[in-house]
Design a protein around this motif. Structure first.
Motif, PDB file in Angstrom:
ATOM      1  N   TRP A 185      61.824   2.394  40.344  1.00  0.00           N
ATOM      2  CA  TRP A 185      60.746   2.446  39.128  1.00  0.00           C
ATOM      3  C   TRP A 185      59.377   2.302  39.738  1.00  0.00           C
ATOM      4  O   TRP A 185      58.390   1.818  38.971  1.00  0.00           O
ATOM      5  CB  TRP A 185      61.227   0.976  38.369  1.00  0.00           C
ATOM      6  N   GLY A 186      59.197   2.470  41.071  1.00  0.00           N
ATOM      7  CA  GLY A 186      57.807   2.596  41.620  1.00  0.00           C
ATOM      8  C   GLY A 186      56.998   3.579  41.275  1.00  0.00           C
ATOM      9  O   GLY A 186      57.227   4.411  40.267  1.00  0.00           O
ATOM     10  N   ARG A 187      55.720   3.737  41.830  1.00  0.00           N
ATOM     11  CA  ARG A 187      54.439   4.615  41.354  1.00  0.00           C
ATOM     12  C   ARG A 187      54.741   5.813  42.198  1.00  0.00           C
ATOM     13  O   ARG A 187      54.670   5.849  43.269  1.00  0.00           O
ATOM     14  CB  ARG A 187      53.399   3.906  41.538  1.00  0.00           C
ATOM     15  N   PRO A 188      54.750   6.929  41.473  1.00  0.00           N
ATOM     16  CA  PRO A 188      54.628   8.405  42.132  1.00  0.00           C
ATOM     17  C   PRO A 188      53.445   8.511  43.061  1.00  0.00           C
ATOM     18  O   PRO A 188      53.664   9.423  44.035  1.00  0.00           O
ATOM     19  CB  PRO A 188      54.919   9.531  41.160  1.00  0.00           C
ATOM     20  N   ASP A 189      52.507   7.808  43.077  1.00  0.00           N
ATOM     21  CA  ASP A 189      51.351   8.060  43.772  1.00  0.00           C
ATOM     22  C   ASP A 189      51.412   7.260  44.991  1.00  0.00           C
ATOM     23  O   ASP A 189      50.240   7.624  45.809  1.00  0.00           O
ATOM     24  CB  ASP A 189      50.070   7.607  42.785  1.00  0.00           C
ATOM     25  N   MET A 190      52.099   6.417  45.066  1.00  0.00           N
ATOM     26  CA  MET A 190      52.514   5.588  46.399  1.00  0.00           C
ATOM     27  C   MET A 190      52.930   6.634  47.567  1.00  0.00           C
ATOM     28  O   MET A 190      53.800   7.427  46.954  1.00  0.00           O
ATOM     29  CB  MET A 190      53.214   4.338  46.191  1.00  0.00           C
ATOM     30  N   ALA A 191      52.655   6.230  48.600  1.00  0.00           N
ATOM     31  CA  ALA A 191      53.045   7.174  50.100  1.00  0.00           C
ATOM     32  C   ALA A 191      54.858   7.346  49.876  1.00  0.00           C
ATOM     33  O   ALA A 191      55.121   8.359  49.976  1.00  0.00           O
ATOM     34  CB  ALA A 191      52.527   6.572  51.193  1.00  0.00           C
ATOM     35  N   TYR A 192      55.363   6.193  49.870  1.00  0.00           N
ATOM     36  CA  TYR A 192      56.783   6.305  50.085  1.00  0.00           C
ATOM     37  C   TYR A 192      57.520   7.087  48.818  1.00  0.00           C
ATOM     38  O   TYR A 192      58.353   7.898  49.216  1.00  0.00           O
ATOM     39  CB  TYR A 192      57.480   5.014  49.982  1.00  0.00           C
ATOM     40  N   PHE A 193      56.824   7.176  47.552  1.00  0.00           N
ATOM     41  CA  PHE A 193      57.457   7.912  46.705  1.00  0.00           C
ATOM     42  C   PHE A 193      57.092   9.321  46.769  1.00  0.00           C
ATOM     43  O   PHE A 193      57.978  10.224  46.606  1.00  0.00           O
ATOM     44  CB  PHE A 193      56.890   7.199  45.084  1.00  0.00           C
ATOM     45  N   GLY A 194      55.880   9.701  47.273  1.00  0.00           N
ATOM     46  CA  GLY A 194      55.199  11.062  47.355  1.00  0.00           C
ATOM     47  C   GLY A 194      56.049  11.793  48.675  1.00  0.00           C
ATOM     48  O   GLY A 194      56.558  12.874  48.746  1.00  0.00           O
ATOM     49  N   PHE A 195      56.433  10.779  49.610  1.00  0.00           N
ATOM     50  CA  PHE A 195      57.023  11.387  50.717  1.00  0.00           C
ATOM     51  C   PHE A 195      58.396  11.787  50.319  1.00  0.00           C
ATOM     52  O   PHE A 195      59.009  12.889  50.914  1.00  0.00           O
ATOM     53  CB  PHE A 195      57.198  10.392  51.838  1.00  0.00           C
ATOM     54  N   ALA A 196      59.210  10.973  49.557  1.00  0.00           N
ATOM     55  CA  ALA A 196      60.562  11.482  49.142  1.00  0.00           C
ATOM     56  C   ALA A 196      60.485  12.535  48.152  1.00  0.00           C
ATOM     57  O   ALA A 196      61.346  13.567  48.489  1.00  0.00           O
ATOM     58  CB  ALA A 196      61.095  10.090  48.453  1.00  0.00           C
ATOM     59  N   GLU A 197      59.587  12.619  47.322  1.00  0.00           N
ATOM     60  CA  GLU A 197      59.659  14.033  46.546  1.00  0.00           C
ATOM     61  C   GLU A 197      59.271  15.072  47.426  1.00  0.00           C
ATOM     62  O   GLU A 197      59.880  16.151  47.220  1.00  0.00           O
ATOM     63  CB  GLU A 197      58.493  13.926  45.497  1.00  0.00           C
ATOM     64  N   ALA A 198      58.313  15.078  48.485  1.00  0.00           N
ATOM     65  CA  ALA A 198      58.099  16.238  49.319  1.00  0.00           C
ATOM     66  C   ALA A 198      58.956  16.570  50.088  1.00  0.00           C
ATOM     67  O   ALA A 198      59.276  17.831  50.397  1.00  0.00           O
ATOM     68  CB  ALA A 198      56.660  15.775  50.024  1.00  0.00           C
ATOM     69  N   MET A 200      62.284  16.158  49.431  1.00  0.00           N
ATOM     70  CA  MET A 200      63.448  16.851  48.778  1.00  0.00           C
ATOM     71  C   MET A 200      62.822  18.273  48.225  1.00  0.00           C
ATOM     72  O   MET A 200      63.692  19.099  48.337  1.00  0.00           O
ATOM     73  CB  MET A 200      63.666  16.000  47.534  1.00  0.00           C
ATOM     74  N   ALA A 201      61.662  18.549  48.054  1.00  0.00           N
ATOM     75  CA  ALA A 201      61.302  19.762  47.718  1.00  0.00           C
ATOM     76  C   ALA A 201      60.975  20.614  48.969  1.00  0.00           C
ATOM     77  O   ALA A 201      60.708  21.843  48.735  1.00  0.00           O
ATOM     78  CB  ALA A 201      60.003  19.776  46.862  1.00  0.00           C
ATOM     79  N   GLY A 202      61.103  20.220  50.174  1.00  0.00           N
ATOM     80  CA  GLY A 202      60.886  21.168  51.367  1.00  0.00           C
ATOM     81  C   GLY A 202      59.169  21.089  51.341  1.00  0.00           C
ATOM     82  O   GLY A 202      58.711  22.318  52.192  1.00  0.00           O
ATOM     83  N   ARG A 203      58.434  20.327  50.890  1.00  0.00           N
ATOM     84  CA  ARG A 203      56.992  20.547  51.014  1.00  0.00           C
ATOM     85  C   ARG A 203      56.352  19.716  52.097  1.00  0.00           C
ATOM     86  O   ARG A 203      57.222  18.563  52.273  1.00  0.00           O
ATOM     87  CB  ARG A 203      56.255  19.919  49.691  1.00  0.00           C
ATOM     88  N   PRO A 204      55.432  19.880  53.131  1.00  0.00           N
ATOM     89  CA  PRO A 204      54.938  19.124  53.939  1.00  0.00           C
ATOM     90  C   PRO A 204      54.498  17.781  53.600  1.00  0.00           C
ATOM     91  O   PRO A 204      53.938  17.512  52.367  1.00  0.00           O
ATOM     92  CB  PRO A 204      53.914  19.992  54.671  1.00  0.00           C
ATOM     93  N   ILE A 205      54.514  16.737  54.317  1.00  0.00           N
ATOM     94  CA  ILE A 205      53.723  15.613  53.977  1.00  0.00           C
ATOM     95  C   ILE A 205      52.787  15.282  55.021  1.00  0.00           C
ATOM     96  O   ILE A 205      52.853  15.771  56.241  1.00  0.00           O
ATOM     97  CB  ILE A 205      54.750  14.401  54.217  1.00  0.00           C
ATOM     98  N   GLU A 264      67.924   8.664  54.659  1.00  0.00           N
ATOM     99  CA  GLU A 264      68.560   8.438  53.398  1.00  0.00           C
ATOM    100  C   GLU A 264      68.616   9.736  52.728  1.00  0.00           C
ATOM    101  O   GLU A 264      69.643   9.774  51.939  1.00  0.00           O
ATOM    102  CB  GLU A 264      67.843   7.186  52.757  1.00  0.00           C
ATOM    103  N   LEU A 265      67.623  10.682  52.678  1.00  0.00           N
ATOM    104  CA  LEU A 265      67.780  11.697  51.932  1.00  0.00           C
ATOM    105  C   LEU A 265      68.563  12.759  52.741  1.00  0.00           C
ATOM    106  O   LEU A 265      69.042  13.866  51.950  1.00  0.00           O
ATOM    107  CB  LEU A 265      66.202  12.162  51.741  1.00  0.00           C
ATOM    108  N   GLY A 266      68.773  12.717  53.957  1.00  0.00           N
ATOM    109  CA  GLY A 266      69.724  13.709  54.700  1.00  0.00           C
ATOM    110  C   GLY A 266      68.816  14.826  54.906  1.00  0.00           C
ATOM    111  O   GLY A 266      69.456  16.075  55.208  1.00  0.00           O
ATOM    112  N   ARG A 267      67.328  14.976  55.213  1.00  0.00           N
ATOM    113  CA  ARG A 267      66.375  15.983  55.449  1.00  0.00           C
ATOM    114  C   ARG A 267      65.168  15.574  56.302  1.00  0.00           C
ATOM    115  O   ARG A 267      64.889  14.440  56.209  1.00  0.00           O
ATOM    116  CB  ARG A 267      65.896  16.647  54.004  1.00  0.00           C
ATOM    117  N   LYS A 268      64.803  16.659  56.629  1.00  0.00           N
ATOM    118  CA  LYS A 268      63.893  16.352  57.763  1.00  0.00           C
ATOM    119  C   LYS A 268      62.652  16.392  57.153  1.00  0.00           C
ATOM    120  O   LYS A 268      62.571  17.589  56.167  1.00  0.00           O
ATOM    121  CB  LYS A 268      63.777  17.010  59.052  1.00  0.00           C
TER     122      LYS A 268
END
Length: 322
Positions: A185-198, A200-205, A264-268
């Motif tokens: 239930w964390g904040r999407p603006d935080m690095a860990y959350f944004g990294f996870a979203e990126a 999963m979406a195949g976007r660079p971090i 944890e996500l199984g993706r690089k």
């Protein structure tokens, strides 16, 4: 116990509200549901809180003092967690920080001083107040007059206003300098959350200085335990104002956080390197000896355990959003 909790739809506010309700407290949650990040997440937190009989939500901007006063009275405890968060956002939106963090904090202080039965005001500060050149680990006795961002300056100003109100009106207060908080239930603006979203979406971090910056990542359950410990150990004397660090006392490389997310996500992750922004410290680490002496606070969750729990929640959240 009747509690006013500001920022109830926020990350830490939601979890603290759950803990208070679990103890049988009556909680009035205040939040303005501003769109700094996805409002659907804030609404989903509130829906879960609304399932508790002891919870009532009141939508208001805390900087509007008349609106805040209309939330009710007769408070035993005020937990003030509402704020405009984010260090970099303050560069482009400075007035949002002056309104929410400074005028908003003043509004809460005025409410507190006109609440005769109030036993304790607990409020959120930030590890950002330490600024440049502070020896590690950060201790509450260190200088806090060299902020590296407007956000940090507003949070330090909050501490100074609270000290003045404690002196003038006898308010019992505790400020908590939160370090980097993460979890479900964390904040999407935080690095860990944004990294996870990126990832999963195949976007660079973007990793600053090759991911060599270090942060005192603190799992949300440990943060809540610390907050509740402070609530259970209110100041004994009128006019007592205390400030404590609340973190993990363990600095971790940001690149290690990324490796755990990948596992944890199984993706690089696709990584872009960039120089460290001026507002970002090289390392943060909390000295917890003062909070431990008062409450026995001792964080239990290691980063790999916390990331695993966050990703388990994140997958469910993504599925529910479709």
């Amino acid at each position: 116990m009747k509690v006013l909790l500001t920022g109830a739809a926020g990350f830490i506010g939601y979890h603290v509200a759950e803990a208070l309700l679990g103890r049988g407290a009556r909680v009035v949650g205040v939040d303005d549901l501003n769109p700094y990040y996805d409002v659907r997440l804030k609404q989903a937190r509130l829906e879960r809180l609304a399932a508790h009989e002891g919870f009532r939500f009141y939508r208001a901007d805390i900087a509007d003092h008349a609106a805040l006063r209309a939330a009710g009275d007769g408070w035993d405890l005020i937990v003030h967690l509402a704020a405009q968060a984010g260090v970099r956002y303050s560069i482009d939106n400075p007035f949002a920080y002056a309104a929410a963090n400074m005028t908003g904090h003043l509004s809460v202080l005025e409410l507190a001083r006109h609440s005769p039965g109030l036993r304790h005001l607990v409020y959120a500060s930030s590890s950002s107040v330490y600024g440049a050149g502070t020896p590690l680990p950060y201790a509450e006795t260190a200088r806090a007059d060299r902020p590296q961002s407007l956000y940090a300056a507003t949070k330090r100003a909050d501490e100074m206003m609270s000290a003045a109100y404690a002196h003038l009106y006898g308010l019992r207060q505790t400020g908590l300098r939160f370090f980097t908080v993460y979890g479900p239930w964390g904040r999407p603006d935080m690095a860990y959350f944004g990294f996870a979203e990126a990832i999963m979406a195949g976007r660079p971090i973007t990793l600053y200085d090759g991911g060599t910056l270090k942060r005192d990542f603190t799992y949300i359950d440990d943060i809540v335990a610390g907050v509740m410990g402070v609530i259970d150990h209110a100041p004994s004397n009128a006019g007592e104002h205390r400030v404590f660090n609340i973190g993990n006392h363990r600095a971790e490389f940001v690149r290690d956080l990324v490796h755990l997310l990948e596992a944890e996500l199984g993706r690089k992750a696709m990584i872009v390197d960039a120089p460290r922004p001026a507002a970002d410290p090289v390392e943060t680490c909390a000295d917890l000896s003062a909070l431990n002496a008062l409450t026995g606070y001792l964080p239990k969750t290691k980063l790999d355990q916390g990331v695993k729990k966050f990703i388990a929640w994140y997958r469910i959240w993504c599925a529910e959003r479709g």
